[in-house]
Design an enzyme around this catalytic site. Structure first.
Site, PDB file in Angstrom:
ATOM      1  N   GLY A  20       1.036  -1.395   0.004  1.00  0.00           N
ATOM      2  CA  GLY A  20      -0.012  -0.023   0.078  1.00  0.00           C
ATOM      3  C   GLY A  20       0.987   1.280   0.049  1.00  0.00           C
ATOM      4  O   GLY A  20       0.160   2.470   0.187  1.00  0.00           O
ATOM      5  N   SER A  42       1.534  -5.454  -5.278  1.00  0.00           N
ATOM      6  CA  SER A  42       0.593  -6.224  -6.346  1.00  0.00           C
ATOM      7  C   SER A  42       1.114  -6.934  -7.321  1.00  0.00           C
ATOM      8  O   SER A  42       0.726  -7.827  -7.404  1.00  0.00           O
ATOM      9  CB  SER A  42      -0.824  -5.582  -6.252  1.00  0.00           C
ATOM     10  OG  SER A  42      -1.204  -4.684  -5.452  1.00  0.00           O
ATOM     11  N   SER A  76       4.115  -0.967  -5.692  1.00  0.00           N
ATOM     12  CA  SER A  76       3.742  -2.081  -6.391  1.00  0.00           C
ATOM     13  C   SER A  76       4.131  -3.531  -5.884  1.00  0.00           C
ATOM     14  O   SER A  76       4.394  -4.578  -6.516  1.00  0.00           O
ATOM     15  CB  SER A  76       4.512  -2.042  -7.721  1.00  0.00           C
ATOM     16  OG  SER A  76       3.842  -0.938  -8.465  1.00  0.00           O
ATOM     17  N   ASP A  95       3.626  -0.865 -13.682  1.00  0.00           N
ATOM     18  CA  ASP A  95       4.092  -1.865 -12.769  1.00  0.00           C
ATOM     19  C   ASP A  95       4.511  -3.179 -12.973  1.00  0.00           C
ATOM     20  O   ASP A  95       5.414  -3.910 -12.498  1.00  0.00           O
ATOM     21  CB  ASP A  95       3.062  -1.951 -11.448  1.00  0.00           C
ATOM     22  CG  ASP A  95       2.600  -0.372 -11.337  1.00  0.00           C
ATOM     23  OD1 ASP A  95       3.136   0.433 -11.680  1.00  0.00           O
ATOM     24  OD2 ASP A  95       1.391  -0.232 -10.354  1.00  0.00           O
TER      25      ASP A  95
END
Ligand code: GLA
Length: 388
Positions: free
Chosen positions: A122, A128, A126, A172
């Site tokens: 968060g 994720s 990146s 990303d």
């Protein structure tokens, strides 16, 4: 203990043998080229020395089982019956990658393993994309298909956009897949062509995490995308990538003021990103730093995705004599900024900026010098023994 050791040791304790593979995929920081990727434009990120790691072995069935050390959870799913996500959890990113791969015709084998990462979640670095690409690499290790970095970046993005319903561009996933050690990567987000460029000699990249996070980022991100699309439609072009600054300046009156400012950011940012390539190739740290500062101003005033905390940390950084330039990085509204600093003083620079920022805002920052690392990769059983 390194994360490679950590996941390998836990794997051995859990499964009674050493892992067959370790897959890893890095997070990223973007030097310049912000909110340009979904306009088919240019970005200039680097893969950082923080990553998602998975130690794994194949399974004989179509089950995937993953133990997350960070979340202290053990989750499984069946490749023949993928469970749809409600509120996205970490495992849904892996399920989403399986979904996107299978939709693309890849035949997948099951696997089991242990996951851990050190990309802060968060913060705009990146985590994720790192998880998506590490998962794609885990499937590659056991399923034996060909690895194509751009294709795997598209798979990661499809998982996030279509399976999880979170909008992103391609930056990303692309930098996590295709990063080059010691280099930043100019990415043409239309063709996905990449051009590695060295950072200017005697400079360091410093990540400045403001310690703030904003919940509104998703809705604001989607709104900015719609505004950019509206501007492109008005100009009769496929994307804002297709207009240069001179033409835009002539035609700017065709747009209402708010949309005009949004478009001006994207179009000028594309030009700055290409100028950054020239600065990097010339080894010109001063010029690169100035472009980063101009990028921040444009993101703050025209695109309006900065925040008081981001502005404060960028101001603290740019006021320091060891800084060439600094700007917010990623989607904005909180999270991280990035600075280009003199290498001989980078650690002290980070300490000074952190102290100054904390004294001004009361927020607790995290600052670290980072290094451009290679993109997604994996290690086979025979080399893992030497790691543990
Ligand atoms: C987020 C998205 C990226 C990009 C940036 C802004 O990080 O995931 O695709 O759009 O915002 O540059």
């Amino acid at each position: 203990m390194s994360l490679a050791n950590k996941v390998a040791r836990r794997f051995s304790a859990e499964f009674g043998e050493a892992p067959a593979f370790i897959a890893l995929a890095p997070g990223r920081v973007n030097l310049i080229g912000e909110h340009t990727d979904y306009n088919d434009g240019f970005v200039f990120p680097l893969a950082i020395d923080r990553a998602a790691w998975i130690a794994l072995r194949p399974r004989a069935d179509r089950c995937v089982r993953v133990i997350s050390l960070d979340m202290a959870e053990d989750q499984s799913f069946d490749l023949s019956d993928l469970p749809r996500p409600d509120a996205p959890r970490w495992i849904d990113y892996i399920i989403g990658v399986a979904w996107a791969l299978q939709r693309g015709g890849y035949r997948l084998t099951g696997w089991e393993g242990v996951l851990a990462g050190d990309v802060p979640i968060g913060s705009g670095l990146s985590s994720s994309a790192a998880l998506e690409l590490a998962a794609a690499r885990a499937f590659y290790c056991v399923s034996g298909f060909a690895w194509d970095a751009a294709q795997m970046a598209r798979v990661g993005r499809a998982a996030e956009n279509e399976w999880l319903g979170i909008q992103t561009g391609i930056m990303d996933q692309m930098i996590s897949a295709a990063g080059v050690a010691g280099r930043a990567l100019l990415i043409d987000c239309r063709s996905l062509q990449t051009t590695p460029a060295p950072l200017p000699a005697a400079t360091s990249i410093v990540i400045l995490d403001t310690g703030t996070r904003r919940g509104l980022v998703d809705s604001a991100y989607n709104e900015r995308r719609r505004q950019c699309e509206a501007a492109a439609r008005r100009f009769g072009i496929a994307a804002l990538r297709d207009i240069d600054l001179a033409t835009f300046t002539r035609r700017a009156d065709e747009l209402e003021p708010l949309i005009r400012r949004r478009a001006r950011h994207v179009i000028s940012e594309n030009e700055r990103t290409l100028q950054a390539r020239d600065a990097m190739l010339a080894g010109d740290a001063e010029a690169l730093g100035k472009l980063m500062v101009a990028s921040h101003t444009s993101l703050r005033d025209d695109f309006e995705v900065s925040s008081p905390a981001l502005d404060a940390i960028v101001n603290c950084a740019t006021a320091d004599p060891s800084c060439y330039g600094a700007r917010m990085t990623g989607a904005g509204f909180g999270g991280c900024a990035v600075a280009l600093a003199r290498i001989e003083d980078a650690e002290d620079f980070a300490r000074r900026v952190g102290a100054e920022y904390e004294a001004t805002t009361g927020n607790k920052p995290a600052l670290y010098v980072t290094h451009a690392s290679a993109g997604t990769r994996s290690i086979k059983a025979d080399s893992i023994a030497s790691l543990c």
